[in-house]
Design a protein around this motif. Sequence first.
Motif, mmCIF file in Angstrom:
data_model
loop_
_atom_site.group_PDB
_atom_site.id
_atom_site.type_symbol
_atom_site.label_atom_id
_atom_site.label_comp_id
_atom_site.label_asym_id
_atom_site.label_seq_id
_atom_site.Cartn_x
_atom_site.Cartn_y
_atom_site.Cartn_z
ATOM 1 N N LYS A 259 0.840 -1.193 0.000
ATOM 2 C CA LYS A 259 0.000 0.000 0.000
ATOM 3 C C LYS A 259 0.879 1.249 0.000
ATOM 4 N N VAL A 260 0.348 2.312 -0.605
ATOM 5 C CA VAL A 260 1.105 3.561 -0.683
ATOM 6 C C VAL A 260 1.469 4.053 0.711
ATOM 7 N N ARG A 261 0.554 3.934 1.665
ATOM 8 C CA ARG A 261 0.820 4.443 3.010
ATOM 9 C C ARG A 261 1.909 3.629 3.722
ATOM 10 N N GLU A 262 2.181 2.423 3.244
ATOM 11 C CA GLU A 262 3.273 1.636 3.806
ATOM 12 C C GLU A 262 4.621 2.033 3.216
ATOM 13 N N PHE A 263 4.603 2.481 1.963
ATOM 14 C CA PHE A 263 5.860 2.771 1.270
ATOM 15 C C PHE A 263 6.239 4.249 1.285
ATOM 16 N N LEU A 264 5.257 5.132 1.100
ATOM 17 C CA LEU A 264 5.548 6.561 0.933
ATOM 18 C C LEU A 264 6.287 7.187 2.110
ATOM 19 N N PRO A 265 5.873 6.954 3.364
ATOM 20 C CA PRO A 265 6.607 7.598 4.473
ATOM 21 C C PRO A 265 8.079 7.206 4.513
ATOM 22 N N TRP A 266 8.359 5.940 4.205
ATOM 23 C CA TRP A 266 9.749 5.490 4.204
ATOM 24 C C TRP A 266 10.513 6.073 3.025
ATOM 25 N N SER A 267 9.817 6.269 1.908
ATOM 26 C CA SER A 267 10.455 6.902 0.753
ATOM 27 C C SER A 267 10.832 8.347 1.068
ATOM 28 N N VAL A 268 9.930 9.061 1.750
ATOM 29 C CA VAL A 268 10.211 10.439 2.145
ATOM 30 C C VAL A 268 11.403 10.484 3.094
ATOM 31 N N LEU A 269 11.408 9.591 4.076
ATOM 32 C CA LEU A 269 12.520 9.543 5.027
ATOM 33 C C LEU A 269 13.829 9.198 4.325
#
Length: 209
Positions: free
Chosen positions: A143-153
């Motif tokens: 899911k996007v919410r699983e991947f996006l925060p880590w991508s931002v970090l």
Amino acid sequence: MFETLGSLTTSPWIYAVVALSVVLDVFLPVLPSGVLVITAAAATAAAGAAGPVPVPARVPDILALLVIATTASVLGDMAAFRLARRGGARLDRAIARSRRLTSAQERLGAALARGGGALVVIARFAPAGRSVVSLGAGKTHRKVREFLPWSVLAGMAWAGYSVALGYFGTQWLGAAWLGTAVSVIALFAAGALAAFVVRRPVQTAAPAA
């Protein structure tokens, strides 16, 4: 090469070149996006040490460089993620032919599901690690919410590290070319360490007796 990059940093176009390079190197890992960011940051440090300078030589701004590199990193990650998520049989066959991508699918599915997205941050520093992680996460339909925060970090960590290397390296060493050269070596060293961590087999707990 450093002389050519150095001349580019005196033009406002450096922002566009950095952004495009960072976005595209998720698909073409051979692009020197990290070297571009370091060189631009080194030029900023050198310009500051030289005192008042004409307006064209004031670019790039260190904060703008940091924001652009971070944003471009996330955009590139999400582009690869979406491509792999919506990919058809052709992309499936391409991934199946790559042991690295196949392994990433297996590891990332479990890692992201249990909150182990730190792998996304670490892989951002490894050669081609960003490609493997972004495509692998998309292919496993995370899911996007699983991947996006880590991508931002990951983007913030990579951009911050690269900018800091170029800027402070030049300030400490006193010469833009020397600061850039040493900083690039440090970036490659971090990449080698990250590659080792990413490729290390996952330790599984022994079953209870």
